[in-house]
Structure formats: C-alpha cells, structure tokens
Scaffold this motif. Structure first.
Motif, PDB file in Angstrom:
ATOM      1  N   THR A  94       0.838  -1.193   0.000  1.00  0.00           N
ATOM      2  CA  THR A  94       0.000   0.000   0.000  1.00  0.00           C
ATOM      3  C   THR A  94       0.876   1.248   0.000  1.00  0.00           C
ATOM      4  OG1 THR A  94      -1.915   1.043   1.052  1.00  0.00           O
ATOM      5  CG2 THR A  94      -0.197   0.206   2.510  1.00  0.00           C
ATOM      6  N   VAL A  95       0.243   2.405  -0.062  1.00  0.00           N
ATOM      7  CA  VAL A  95       0.917   3.705  -0.013  1.00  0.00           C
ATOM      8  C   VAL A  95       0.243   4.549   1.066  1.00  0.00           C
ATOM      9  CG1 VAL A  95       1.665   3.695  -2.429  1.00  0.00           C
ATOM     10  CG2 VAL A  95      -0.593   4.618  -1.833  1.00  0.00           C
ATOM     11  N   PRO A  96       0.868   5.650   1.505  1.00  0.00           N
ATOM     12  CA  PRO A  96       0.194   6.512   2.487  1.00  0.00           C
ATOM     13  C   PRO A  96      -1.145   7.002   1.954  1.00  0.00           C
ATOM     14  CG  PRO A  96       2.495   7.133   2.241  1.00  0.00           C
ATOM     15  CD  PRO A  96       2.210   6.148   1.159  1.00  0.00           C
ATOM     16  N   GLN A  97      -2.085   7.182   2.870  1.00  0.00           N
ATOM     17  CA  GLN A  97      -3.428   7.604   2.494  1.00  0.00           C
ATOM     18  C   GLN A  97      -3.583   9.109   2.702  1.00  0.00           C
ATOM     19  OE1 GLN A  97      -5.475   5.098   1.137  1.00  0.00           O
ATOM     20  NE2 GLN A  97      -3.481   4.096   1.338  1.00  0.00           N
ATOM     21  N   GLN A  98      -4.142   9.780   1.708  1.00  0.00           N
ATOM     22  CA  GLN A  98      -4.347  11.216   1.814  1.00  0.00           C
ATOM     23  C   GLN A  98      -5.534  11.571   2.692  1.00  0.00           C
ATOM     24  OE1 GLN A  98      -4.531  12.692  -2.290  1.00  0.00           O
ATOM     25  NE2 GLN A  98      -2.595  13.701  -1.933  1.00  0.00           N
ATOM     26  N   ALA A  99      -6.573  10.757   2.651  1.00  0.00           N
ATOM     27  CA  ALA A  99      -7.807  11.093   3.358  1.00  0.00           C
ATOM     28  C   ALA A  99      -7.639  10.907   4.865  1.00  0.00           C
ATOM     29  CB  ALA A  99      -8.948  10.223   2.855  1.00  0.00           C
ATOM     30  N   GLY A 100      -8.302  11.779   5.638  1.00  0.00           N
ATOM     31  CA  GLY A 100      -8.340  11.622   7.084  1.00  0.00           C
ATOM     32  C   GLY A 100      -7.035  12.035   7.752  1.00  0.00           C
ATOM     33  N   THR A 101      -6.760  11.444   8.918  1.00  0.00           N
ATOM     34  CA  THR A 101      -5.572  11.781   9.689  1.00  0.00           C
ATOM     35  C   THR A 101      -4.315  11.222   9.031  1.00  0.00           C
ATOM     36  OG1 THR A 101      -5.834   9.789  11.025  1.00  0.00           O
ATOM     37  CG2 THR A 101      -6.876  11.799  11.836  1.00  0.00           C
ATOM     38  N   ARG A 102      -3.188  11.792   9.363  1.00  0.00           N
ATOM     39  CA  ARG A 102      -1.917  11.312   8.832  1.00  0.00           C
ATOM     40  C   ARG A 102      -1.464  10.114   9.652  1.00  0.00           C
ATOM     41  NH1 ARG A 102       1.606  16.491   6.731  1.00  0.00           N
ATOM     42  NH2 ARG A 102      -0.122  17.698   5.896  1.00  0.00           N
ATOM     43  N   LYS A 103      -2.067   8.966   9.368  1.00  0.00           N
ATOM     44  CA  LYS A 103      -1.799   7.776  10.155  1.00  0.00           C
ATOM     45  C   LYS A 103      -0.341   7.362  10.072  1.00  0.00           C
ATOM     46  CE  LYS A 103      -6.490   5.882   9.862  1.00  0.00           C
ATOM     47  NZ  LYS A 103      -7.333   4.744   9.412  1.00  0.00           N
TER      48      LYS A 103
END
Length: 405
Positions: free
Chosen positions: A127-136
């Motif tokens: 996977t890759v970092p997710q843009q939506a929501g918090t910076r998990k």
C-alpha cells in the motif's frame, strides 16, 4: 550502540532531572526554532541541562536534509551540549517496541533509519500513504514512538513538549491539544507565538547558515499535492532518480493489488513523468531497474461491509502469495488459467503487470472484490482477523470459483 525496549519491559525509568522535550523533525520550522532558541536559551525559557531534543527516524528522509542537519545543526547541538535522543520503531506492532538509536550530548551523526521503517511497513502490505483523514503514517512512525519514550521517561509527572508548528499552521495547535493523551504533558508552540510563518523560518535559516533549507518529509509522502508543492516535489525526484525509481516501485506494487492506490489521489506518480524528457526518462529507467527482481502472483480479496446500523466498516483484506517467478512467466500462467475460465486478463506491456478480476468491485456496499495480480515480490501474506468467516457469510449464495483455486 542502539538500545531496544518494549513498552512492557523497559530499559528506562523516570528521569527527574528532565522537564522539557523539543520535537525536531529536521525540517524548516523546527530547525529555525532550535537555531534561534540556542542563541539565548534562558531568554526562551529553556534550561539545556533539563531539556532533550527528540527525533523519530522514519527511514526515508531526503539526502539534502540529512546533509544540512549534519553540517549545521549537529555542530550547534554539540557546541551547546544539547541532549539529542534519536528513536525508531522495531516492527509493525506496538508490542515490538522501539530502539534508542542514539542518546548523546555530543551527537556525531544522524541515524536515518532504525530496525523497521515506514517504507518497509507500507511495502510489506502493498500500500501507499493515504491522503484522506488523519496522517496515520506520521502517527505510526513518529507520534507513537515519541509517546512510548515520553511515557517511560516522565512516568506521568508534568513536562513541557515544544512543537515546531509555524504561524501558518495555527489549527495544528488545537489539533495537538485535542489529541494529547500523555499525563502531565503541556504542549507549547513558540513559532506560532512569535508569529513566524514558513517564510520567516526559511529566511532565518538562510541568513544564519547561508543555505536554503528544504521541506522535510518522506520521499514517498502523498501530501505534496495538498501542500501545493507538487512541482517542487517532482523536481526533487528528478534530482534523485534513484529515489524516484524506488517510489515508483512502491506505488506500482500497490496499484497492482489495488488500482485505486495512487500516491496522489486521482493521479499516479508514474503518470507525471514524460518519457520524452531526458530527466524524466532517468527516473523511469531507475524504475525499470527496480522492477528487475523476483515477482509474485497474488490472490487478493477485499470486503466492504456495513455495521448493524448501516455505517461503513473499515475495509478488510486478504493477500496470499501463490507463486514466484519472472513477470513474463507469471503473466503467462495467469493468462492461460484465466482463458480456460473465460476471464479477461489486463496486461501492462511496458512494465509487466498482469491482472484478472474474479469479482470486480461494485458501487454499493456491502460487496466483495477478488482478483489475481502479478507484482514485485515484496508483499507478505496477510489476512485481517475474521476475514474468512465474513467472506463466506457474504458470499454464501455464490457458486463462482476463482480461476486459480
């Protein structure tokens, strides 16, 4: 030597002589604060004997940032005898603990990575970092690591934690205060109090060291688009084509297993490079070199389920590696088997990916998705808890058999 610890069995105890921690992310803002504060620590309310600077290594900092830190900032910390603590994760899970990479008042080097990095964590699950929501990703690689150390060192007693949010980020002050869960912690935000925005921080470092200080973020960060800095980010990639090649592989692997896993929302990094451009071509050639490795054939299933009251649950996934080989060999196997089951195969003639859909994703929840895909063999077998039970419950009336079953 680096020291490892788990949250349960700590090598550390409370440190009564410490009452201030400064978070340093190596970037423009926190570096400007450190450099300015060290001109007159007492006037900024800092007793260096009772202060530690804390850095959490993600493992993928840009080379120029590391060079600037070692050339200008570490000598400054040594000159003033500042305690510099460098931390990193040991593994994916919280119980894996963390490692103290260095804890010194005379730091000689920046430790760029620890035993387990954010890159490895993302690539291992495809996977890759997710843009939506918090910076998990930031909470996982930085916030959680720092909180482990702070909890052990302060043991619930009061301390001040100085954050390098600049005055253009006033909202982050309130987000930090709302998210803070460590007993005894008081967050402070001097750059906001000074009215120093990004431009003032950049100008200060330029005047102090005679060097432009670039933004600090992971090489594969998905947020340059939201920061409005995508052109600058792409130029940085072109300056480091080897890094561009690695990041392209990360994204390509993720998109092989999930076509929606683009780094930048609606557009992938791969789409942003022009093969007719010499500098872009260097990045694409580095990407091709990265793909010259063993590949795997993966069976991927996803569940998009609802709660009892109709809300969307987190997506569940099962990833299983079925075979290893070269991309052409695996693609032929997939094509042969899929043809006998009258299932179409998507094939990327440029970079080699092959993919076939057994159960395409629908538009309404609940639903199931199932596919077979080839990709670089960096993704591990992984299945969410309870997946099989939920899968069979949703598809109990289906008679369709996957082509490679």
């Amino acid at each position: 030597m680096p020291r490892a610890a788990s949250p349960q069995l700590s090598l550390f105890g409370p440190e009564p002589d410490l009452d201030v921690v400064i978070n340093w992310g190596l970037g423009v803002d926190s570096s400007a604060y450190l450099a300015r504060m060290l001109t007159a620590p007492a006037s900024h309310g800092i007793d260096l004997e009772r202060t530690a600077v804390l850095y959490m290594a993600t493992g993928s900092e840009w080379p120029e940032t590391r060079l600037l830190v070692e050339e200008f900032m570490l000598p400054l910390l040594r000159e003033h005898g500042v305690r510099f603590v460098q931390l990193a994760r040991n593994g994916h899970l919280q119980q894996d603990g963390f490692t103290v990479l260095d804890d010194s008042r005379c730091p000689e080097r920046l430790y760029a990575r620890g035993a387990w990095t954010l890159w490895e964590d993302l690539e291992s699950v495809g996977t890759v970092p997710q843009q939506a929501g918090t910076r998990k990703c930031s909470l996982w690689a930085k916030g959680a690591v720092g909180d482990w150390w702070l909890t052990q060192v302060f043991g619930g007693r009061p301390f001040r934690q100085i954050m390098g949010f600049n005055a253009d980020e006033e909202g982050r002050r309130f987000g930090d205060q709302a998210a803070s869960k460590i007993p005894g912690r008081t967050g402070e935000f001097p750059l906001i109090d000074w009215g120093w925005g990004r431009r003032q921080c950049e100008n200060y470092l330029l005047g102090r060291f005679g060097m432009h200080w670039p933004k600090s973020y992971c090489t594969f960060c998905c947020f340059p688009t939201s920061m409005g800095a995508l052109p600058t980010h792409l130029e940085r990639m072109r300056t480091h084509p080897d890094i561009a090649g690695e990041v392209l592989r990360l994204e390509y692997t993720a998109m092989s297993l999930n076509p929606n896993a683009r780094l930048y929302g609606r557009k992938s990094l791969l789409e942003m490079f022009d093969p007719s451009s010499r500098r872009d071509r260097a990045c694409l050639e580095a990407f091709e070199h990265e793909l010259d490795m063993p590949w795997a054939l993966y069976h991927v299933r996803r569940l998009f389920l609802l709660t009892a009251d109709g809300r969307r649950r987190p997506v569940m996934r099962s990833t299983e590696r079925l075979d290893l080989g070269r991309p052409q060999q695996l693609a032929r196997r997939l094509a042969s088997t899929s043809h006998s089951h009258r299932v179409d195969v998507e094939h990327d003639p440029v970079y080699g990916r092959a993919r076939t859909w057994v159960r395409p994703r629908r538009t309404t929840w609940p639903m199931a998705e199932e596919l077979f895909a080839t990709a670089p063999a960096r993704v591990i077998d992984k299945q969410d808890k309870g997946f099989e039970q939920e899968w069979h419950a949703l598809l109990s009336g289906s008679t369709r058999q996957p082509p490679l079953a």
